[in-house]
Write a protein that holds these residues in place. Structure first.
Motif, mmCIF file in Angstrom:
data_model
loop_
_atom_site.group_PDB
_atom_site.id
_atom_site.type_symbol
_atom_site.label_atom_id
_atom_site.label_comp_id
_atom_site.label_asym_id
_atom_site.label_seq_id
_atom_site.Cartn_x
_atom_site.Cartn_y
_atom_site.Cartn_z
ATOM 1 N N LEU A 135 11.541 21.049 -1.222
ATOM 2 C CA LEU A 135 11.183 20.431 -2.495
ATOM 3 C C LEU A 135 10.883 21.500 -3.535
ATOM 4 C CD1 LEU A 135 8.741 17.738 -1.062
ATOM 5 C CD2 LEU A 135 11.158 17.438 -1.627
ATOM 6 N N ILE B 40 9.645 20.620 -11.033
ATOM 7 C CA ILE B 40 10.374 20.956 -12.257
ATOM 8 C C ILE B 40 9.460 21.632 -13.277
ATOM 9 C CG2 ILE B 40 12.204 19.272 -11.941
ATOM 10 C CD1 ILE B 40 10.795 17.437 -13.906
ATOM 11 N N SER C 139 6.691 12.464 -9.892
ATOM 12 C CA SER C 139 7.684 12.419 -10.968
ATOM 13 C C SER C 139 8.174 13.822 -11.345
ATOM 14 C CB SER C 139 7.121 11.712 -12.201
ATOM 15 O OG SER C 139 6.100 12.486 -12.813
ATOM 16 N N ARG D 44 11.326 17.370 -7.084
ATOM 17 C CA ARG D 44 12.725 17.068 -6.754
ATOM 18 C C ARG D 44 13.094 17.714 -5.431
ATOM 19 N NH1 ARG D 44 11.532 14.438 -10.514
ATOM 20 N NH2 ARG D 44 12.506 14.253 -12.544
#
Length: 176
Positions: A51, A54, A171, A174
């Motif tokens: 993972l 961002i 959120s 990614r």
């Protein structure tokens, strides 16, 4: 008299801001249903995946932060906002989040007085720590401690708060 007027004005202004904020919250898809089971499934689906964030905290720091919040709901938060906040603006904010089914808060803001988010530093171990915290919370039958901002929450409200909190942080994460 002036103090009372000032406090009333601040409360009304805060309520107006919260009402406006309600419409600014995301209404798009969530990673899963807003439930402890949904959150646990989302976390299980992240196991074994590389993972990346961002922006802001690393995935390990996010998992440690969310685990801290869950543990503090059982053990007690290190610092609380003033009582007037926990009885007015805090619960109003939670009511907005609950009604909307989404939370939005600064995603790089530590829990007041909380330990550093560096342990465990390993992503796999931090994810396991969070999974254990959710298990502990799900099984916990005792009295819960007041939330540092929202004040007194029952088990169902706390479960919702923890899940919305996790989803808000996810959120920014990614699969690498």
């Amino acid at each position: 008299m002036r103090r009372r007027t000032l406090l009333k004005g601040a409360a009304l202004g805060g309520a107006a801001a919260l009402g406006a904020g309600y419409w600014a919250l995301p209404a798009g898809p969530r990673p899963a249903v807003v439930s402890l089971e949904g959150a646990r499934q989302v976390l299980a689906d992240l196991q074994g995946k590389m993972l990346q964030s961002i922006r802001g905290w690393s995935p390990s720091e996010v998992f440690n932060h969310c685990a801290q919040s869950i543990d503090y709901s059982i053990d007690g938060y290190p610092e609380l906002k003033p009582a007037w906040f926990r009885h007015s603006l805090g619960p109003a904010a939670f009511a907005v989040f609950s009604a909307r089914g989404a939370m939005r808060h600064p995603l790089d803001e530590a829990i007041p007085g909380a330990a550093a988010l560096s342990e465990p530093a390993d992503q796999t171990l931090a994810l396991q720590r969070l999974q254990v915290a959710f298990e502990r919370f799900a099984d916990y039958q005792g009295a819960l401690q007041p939330h540092f901002a929202y004040g007194a929450l029952d088990h169902g409200e706390y479960a919702e708060a923890h899940v919305l909190h996790l989803y808000n942080h996810l959120s920014l994460i990614r699969i690498a």
